[in-house]
Design an enzyme around this catalytic site. Sequence first.
Site, PDB file in Angstrom:
ATOM      1  N   HIS A   1       2.260  -8.694  -8.146  1.00 17.44           N
ATOM      2  CA  HIS A   1       0.584  -8.571  -9.175  1.00 17.44           C
ATOM      3  C   HIS A   1       0.957 -10.142  -9.917  1.00 17.44           C
ATOM      4  CE1 HIS A   1      -2.808  -8.747 -10.759  1.00 17.44           C
ATOM      5  NE2 HIS A   1      -3.798  -7.662  -9.423  1.00 17.44           N
TER       6      HIS A   1
ATOM      7  N   ASP B   1      -3.468  -2.057  -3.697  1.00 16.74           N
ATOM      8  CA  ASP B   1      -3.265  -2.121  -2.121  1.00 16.74           C
ATOM      9  C   ASP B   1      -2.527  -1.576  -1.724  1.00 16.74           C
ATOM     10  OD1 ASP B   1      -5.993  -3.454  -2.245  1.00 16.74           O
ATOM     11  OD2 ASP B   1      -4.643  -5.593  -2.526  1.00 16.74           O
TER      12      ASP B   1
END
Length: 430
Positions: A306, A364
């Site tokens: 991320h 996710d």
Amino acid sequence: MDSKSSTLNVDGTSVEMSIKRGTIGPSVIDISKLYGQTGMFTYDPGFTSTASCESKITYIDGDEGVLLYRGYPIEQLAEHGDFLETCYLLLYGELPTAAQKADFDYRVTRHTMVHDQMNRFFQGFRRDAHPMAIMVACVGALSAFYHDSTDISDPHQRMVASMRMIAKMPTLAAMAYKYSIGQPFIYPKNDLDYTSNFLRMCFAVPAEEYRVNPVLSRALDRIFILHADHEQNASTSTVRLAGSSGANPFACIAAGVACLWGPAHGGANEAALKMLEEIGTPDRIPEFIGRAKDKNDPFRLMGFGHRVYKNYDPRARIMQHTTHEVLSELGIRDDPLLDVAMELEQIALKDEYFIEKKLYPNIDFYSGITLKAMGFPTSMFTVLFALARTVGWIAQWSEMIEDPSQRIGRPRQLYTGAPRRDYLTVAQRG
Ligand code: CMC
């Protein structure tokens, strides 16, 4: 709040710049006068060191793995709150009282239907169109249906447009799904709560009674809370940039939906599930870990890494718990994909490459397994993300429109193309 200043030396000229401090998190150096004083821009591809705005909505501490909506930790909201309450919080800055919540829920509920002409709009798409393609088009098309809420200078119209989008996204998302499988559209049923209504619009058929499973509805509601906002990510920045030109809110949110679609952003949940399916069995994990580490192979572990979190994504923890809850409710004891996911996570968390680059599972990684178990096809995953993120986009857009210092967003560039040269006719071009 301004305090202290910082001095930059540029080619012998010293430039004083104020430092602005937030309530928590890193301070920022105000460089807005830099060009005027030095003739130079700053250079920051991907905005890794640039704050594009001031905001009071969402705070992330990527090193500690903290996510706060209006100051409230995501863990507390996900455990105790519901999605519409989270919408109210993001939009208005405070949790609602019981009366405010009842009024807000009622206002959202009143707008769940879409103009009937919208049904005809759907007929123009191929049945195998990606539902995100349909969403980009249909959300943008709302501006052609609701002319009475496109004047952004009118606070009432802005509020009505916001309610409309929060209320109609589930209806449009369910229609995109129903269209893709050739089933009739199911109209909203307003005595159901927001998420139960959405599940019904997706999975009911006119020929049978449909009972919403409260465990699944609660789990999906929690997934919506987790996705509701995430500070100045790519799609939110897209919405703000589109809105900065004065474009109407439906068009701005359509721009956000388009940006979200990419596999590095909202499309990662679809990509993560496809990856788990491709890996298939735990014994193939080392091969894929090896590919992710190979500089010459473009493959990445989807659902890992991320831009902001350099620690475990707090949303991923809640998501993992929700996955187990949903699978257990559905009686799925052995899900091969979950086995692969859990093993992959364990191997990656111990691997030098992932440790050194601080690559942890993000939201996710587990969301795909959960949504698949609920019955959603992979192509719908990003649509569900868009549905939930709509409130965040709207809250950020409203904050920007209400900010008196708001100006059109207009980044500059470092030009490295050809310097000025004269046109040659085709005959002269050798
Ligand atoms: N697998 C393997 N290597 C990776 C991965 C990954 N998933 N993510 C980053 N790296 C490596 C990358 O190759 C680079 O290595 P090096 O420094 O040797 O060149 C280093 O880690 C830094 O990566 P980056 O691409 O410069 O980092 P970024 O901040 O620009 O990208 C990201 C962040 C999310 C786009 C990236 O981690 C990624 O592509 N992850 C997979 C896609 C994904 O799961 N996205 C969902 C994000 S969470 C939901 C959302 O907010 O939309």
